[in-house]
Design a protein around this motif. Sequence first.
Motif, short mmCIF file in Angstrom:
data_model
loop_
_atom_site.label_atom_id
_atom_site.label_comp_id
_atom_site.label_asym_id
_atom_site.label_seq_id
_atom_site.Cartn_x
_atom_site.Cartn_y
_atom_site.Cartn_z
N ILE A 235 0.80 -1.19 0.02
CA ILE A 235 0.05 -0.11 -0.03
C ILE A 235 0.91 1.28 0.09
O ILE A 235 1.81 1.30 0.76
N THR B 109 -2.79 5.41 2.25
CA THR B 109 -3.88 4.77 2.57
C THR B 109 -5.24 5.76 2.44
O THR B 109 -4.80 7.05 2.04
N PRO B 110 -6.21 5.32 2.66
CA PRO B 110 -7.40 6.33 2.64
C PRO B 110 -7.40 7.59 3.48
O PRO B 110 -7.65 8.64 3.00
N TYR C 182 -8.24 3.58 -6.16
CA TYR C 182 -8.86 5.10 -5.91
C TYR C 182 -8.89 5.46 -7.44
O TYR C 182 -8.43 6.54 -7.92
N TYR D 93 -7.53 2.33 -1.21
CA TYR D 93 -6.07 3.06 -1.12
C TYR D 93 -5.66 3.07 -2.41
O TYR D 93 -5.97 2.36 -3.29
#
Length: 185
Positions: free
Chosen positions: A12, A15-16, A159, A172
């Motif tokens: 990742i 992150t959000p 995203y 993400y």
Amino acid sequence: MAGAMHDDVEEILFTPEQIQARVAELGQQIAADYAGREPHLVTIVKGSIPFIADLMRAMDITLSLDLIGVASYGAGTTSSGEVRLTKDLDDSIEGRHVLVVEDIIDTGLTLAYVLRNLRQRAPASVRVVTFLDKPSGRGTAIEADYVGFTIPDAFVIGYGLDWNQRYRNLPYVGILKRDVYAGPL
Ligand code: PRP
């Protein structure tokens, strides 16, 4: 199969929470820069859909929105260089302050085509915001006015960003496992 989508992610990158914080910052900065002018947001679909949805709500000013669709000929993970219009704008941009909204600039060929096309329609101004910038992929001297994140030379998904139309709904941004698109080593 539950969780299978996430199993294809190597790492990742954002992150959000990191995305929301950065997009909020961008929206505030752009809104401040456009004080006294009304931006007309021209979004390049489909990859920019989550970004524009968040960005425009982070811009506390009067604005308008339109969509444009482009595709590069050919398939695979790299662009062939030929771009064509798949969906035109609904409204005229003549005399308007256009802000082009992209999800990622890689080679820059898509953006170069869109800018050439839009500038022929006599807008008052044109600026560009991109969620991600991958400078290592650039084949043409083109830069965005606003950049969310600069990323390394990796195949990113989530995203809004896809591979074979999948993974756009990941909340993400991640790096796609190599064996997903290249097969096992
Ligand atoms: C992707 C992305 C950009 C473009 C960037 O679009 O959304 O528009 O590629 O690459 P470039 O800088 O090398 O031209 P894609 O054609 O995959 O369509 P999509 O937005 O529907 O995913």
